[in-house]
Design an enzyme around this catalytic site. Structure first.
Site, short mmCIF file in Angstrom:
data_model
loop_
_atom_site.label_atom_id
_atom_site.label_comp_id
_atom_site.label_asym_id
_atom_site.label_seq_id
_atom_site.Cartn_x
_atom_site.Cartn_y
_atom_site.Cartn_z
N LYS A 211 -38.02 21.34 -8.67
CA LYS A 211 -37.73 21.46 -11.14
C LYS A 211 -38.60 19.68 -10.87
CE LYS A 211 -34.15 20.68 -13.44
NZ LYS A 211 -34.54 19.77 -13.99
N ASN A 212 -37.26 18.86 -10.42
CA ASN A 212 -37.91 17.58 -10.43
C ASN A 212 -38.93 16.68 -10.62
OD1 ASN A 212 -35.24 17.79 -12.33
ND2 ASN A 212 -34.49 16.81 -11.25
N CYS B 257 -29.23 19.50 -19.66
CA CYS B 257 -28.42 19.87 -20.01
C CYS B 257 -26.38 18.60 -20.22
CB CYS B 257 -28.09 19.20 -18.65
SG CYS B 257 -28.78 21.12 -17.65
N ARG C 246 -26.94 11.05 -23.10
CA ARG C 246 -27.87 10.74 -21.85
C ARG C 246 -29.12 9.98 -22.53
NH1 ARG C 246 -29.41 16.01 -19.15
NH2 ARG C 246 -30.83 14.04 -17.09
N ASP D 200 -26.97 15.36 -8.56
CA ASP D 200 -27.24 16.50 -9.12
C ASP D 200 -26.43 17.79 -7.87
OD1 ASP D 200 -28.10 16.29 -10.97
OD2 ASP D 200 -30.37 16.51 -10.90
N ARG E 156 -32.85 26.81 -15.11
CA ARG E 156 -33.86 25.69 -15.32
C ARG E 156 -33.77 25.59 -13.96
NH1 ARG E 156 -30.59 21.94 -19.03
NH2 ARG E 156 -32.39 21.37 -19.02
C1 UD1 Z 1 -32.97 12.80 -13.74
C2 UD1 Z 1 -32.91 14.71 -13.55
C3 UD1 Z 1 -31.63 14.24 -12.99
C4 UD1 Z 1 -30.72 14.20 -12.39
C5 UD1 Z 1 -31.29 12.23 -13.15
C6 UD1 Z 1 -30.23 10.95 -12.25
C7 UD1 Z 1 -35.26 15.35 -13.72
C8 UD1 Z 1 -36.02 16.15 -14.89
N1 UD1 Z 1 -34.43 15.43 -14.22
O1 UD1 Z 1 -32.60 12.50 -14.91
O2 UD1 Z 1 -31.70 16.34 -12.74
O3 UD1 Z 1 -29.70 14.00 -12.75
O4 UD1 Z 1 -32.04 11.94 -13.05
O5 UD1 Z 1 -30.71 11.68 -10.65
O6 UD1 Z 1 -36.25 13.98 -12.99
N2 UD1 Z 1 -29.72 5.98 -19.12
C9 UD1 Z 1 -29.89 5.44 -19.81
N3 UD1 Z 1 -31.14 5.39 -20.59
C10 UD1 Z 1 -31.80 5.76 -20.97
C11 UD1 Z 1 -32.02 6.70 -19.28
C12 UD1 Z 1 -31.32 6.99 -18.75
O7 UD1 Z 1 -28.13 4.68 -20.56
O8 UD1 Z 1 -33.06 5.84 -21.66
C13 UD1 Z 1 -28.60 6.17 -17.85
C14 UD1 Z 1 -27.84 7.87 -18.41
O9 UD1 Z 1 -27.55 8.52 -19.22
C15 UD1 Z 1 -27.48 8.15 -16.77
C16 UD1 Z 1 -28.49 7.10 -16.08
O10 UD1 Z 1 -28.65 5.96 -16.65
O11 UD1 Z 1 -26.13 7.44 -17.23
C17 UD1 Z 1 -29.79 7.48 -15.16
O12 UD1 Z 1 -30.16 8.36 -15.99
P1 UD1 Z 1 -31.70 8.88 -15.35
O13 UD1 Z 1 -31.44 8.77 -13.77
O14 UD1 Z 1 -32.34 8.27 -16.65
O15 UD1 Z 1 -31.60 11.25 -15.63
P2 UD1 Z 1 -32.91 11.68 -16.16
O16 UD1 Z 1 -34.25 10.83 -15.92
O17 UD1 Z 1 -32.32 12.14 -17.32
#
Ligand code: UD1
Length: 423
Positions: A21-22, A116, A121, A305, A397
């Protein structure tokens, strides 16, 4: 919303792992970068994928999803550059269409994303990254508007944390911007490598994915191609843990074992027997497994995850374990529900202290997000009696044919339908 009702069972047999999915979500977003046809194979049939397809369709793209063969064909021009709130609120990954649409069309707008419920986030790294590569980004009444501007010949985007989404977003948008873009402290997840592979097949010039430094040499135009989505490592890890926590054994097919080294390390430490092949893994439980300390980190660390699922497994281990969450520091909604099932654990800051118990007991528990819901279903399979997991649609999902796959492993599992998840 509906429920899944499960009874205790010792799982065994084979399970075919779906495409990730990711990976599928950012690959679909990247398909916006060309009018030519992109064909993606092994795309899982999931509600998140359907949401991304709806987003592509609102832009005017033609999308055909052949579900029987897990193939998606995307083609045609972008006609609309605004993504409506109804779609974006359902899924955080939808935000990743902003950069590609704006890079190609000059501008794009989208409301802030949902997703989620696993703590705050933000998308600040995405926005800072887009600004660094020349976009003008403005925020107005909940809407983000990005306009393509002038990009420096060579620019470095440093990410304060190796965010998966921000790495993918900047990579995709920069692929068709002039000059060189370097992402430092990039996320190193296998899904980033998969995105690089797709973009390069489309004609992009990107290297370094899988390391913390990614170099993107912008090209003028991308073209169509065919690509197969990598196996879902989180789905594989969930079934591995489910087999082990029920005291069973089984074979996971369509897996890249090296994507889950951190999980195999933990499971082997607890005494589980893990046999890795080229594209499969066999797992076998070991009597009463031992406790273990787990540190959740960005890849190649232990994946966030799989944190809820490993907590279920360690709740039945012999001894005291700790699980420290360093990615989403408040991602513990499942812990309270597991305590209601008889687990002995408490949270201190971003660490869960777990005293292993001899058994969990079935009761009614509530799913709060995708992985927590999966973990509660897994807990139900290991618990005495019957467990009802409510608000269960979250699981659809991220887990293709989940009820059917568990059934084939010998689970007594029933889905009692409700509505579509509203996050
Ligand atoms: C992706 C995955 C999700 C997984 C996560 C971490 C997808 C669709 N989803 O989510 O399943 O749990 O990676 O492996 O691929 N952060 C900030 N600012 C930002 C972006 C992120 O502070 O602009 C923080 C987040 O709050 C979190 C950390 O960075 O604490 C990691 O988040 P991120 O790697 O961005 O997760 P996603 O890409 O949303």
């Amino acid at each position: 919303m509906g429920s899944i009702v499960v009874e205790r069972a010792v799982l065994s047999g084979e399970v075919e792992i779906s495409g990730a999915k990711n990976s599928a979500l950012p690959l679909l977003a990247a398909a916006l970068l060309t009018e030519e046809e992109i064909v993606l194979h092994k795309v899982p049939v999931l509600s998140d994928v359907e949401t991304m397809i709806d987003i592509l369709r609102t832009t005017g793209k033609k999308v055909i999803f052949e579900k029987e063969t897990n193939t998606i064909r995307i083609s045609g021009p972008i006609l609309h550059t605004h993504v409506p709130y109804d779609l974006v609120r359902k899924m955080r990954a939808s935000f990743n269409v902003l950069g590609p649409i704006a890079a190609l069309m000059g501008e794009a707008s989208t409301p802030l994303p949902g997703g989620c419920a696993i703590g705050v986030r933000p998308v600040d790294f995405h926005i800072d990254g887009l600004k660094r590569i020349g976009f003008e980004v403005n925020y107005d009444h909940g809407e983000i508007l990005a306009k393509r501007g002038t990009k420096l010949e060579e620019v470095t985007v440093y990410l304060p944390f190796p965010s998966v989404g921000a790495t993918e977003h900047v990579m995709s948008a920069a692929a068709i911007l002039p000059g060189i873009t370097i992402i430092e402290n990039a996320a190193m997840e296998p899904e980033i490598v998969d995105l690089q592979d797709l973009l390069n097949k489309m004609g992009a010039k990107i290297s370094g994915a899988g390391t913390s430094k990614i170099v993107i040499e912008g090209v003028k135009k991308l073209h169509g191609c065919e690509h197969t989505v990598i196996p879902d490592r989180i789905e594989a890890g969930t079934y591995a843990i489910a087999l082990l926590v029920t005291g069973g054994e089984g074979l996971l097919k369509n897996v890249n074992p090296s994507h889950l080294d951190a999980l195999w390390f933990v499971l082997e430490k607890t005494g589980a027997i893990i046999k890795k092949g080229s594209d499969f893994v066999e797992v076998k439980s070991w009597n009463r497994w031992k406790a273990c300390d787990v540190n959740v980190l960005p890849y190649p660390g232990f994946p966030t995850d799989l944190q809820p699922q490993i907590i279920v497994y360690l709740s039945l281990a012999d001894g005291t374990s700790t699980v420290t969450e360093n990615v989403f520091k408040t991602r513990f909604a499942h812990v309270g529900e597991l305590v209601r099932m008889g687990a002995d654990m408490r949270i201190m800051e971003n660490t869960v202290f777990i005293n292993g118990v001899n058994k969990l007991q079935g009761t009614t528990v509530m799913g709060t997000d995708l992985r927590a819901t999966a973990a509660l279903v897994v807990a139900g399979l290991a618990a005495e009696g019957t467990t009802e997991v409510t608000q269960v649609e979250h699981i659809f999902r991220g887990y293709e044919n989940v009820v059917n796959k568990f059934e084939r492993l010998g689970a007594k599992i029933k889905y009692i339908p409700g509505g579509v998840p509203e996050i």
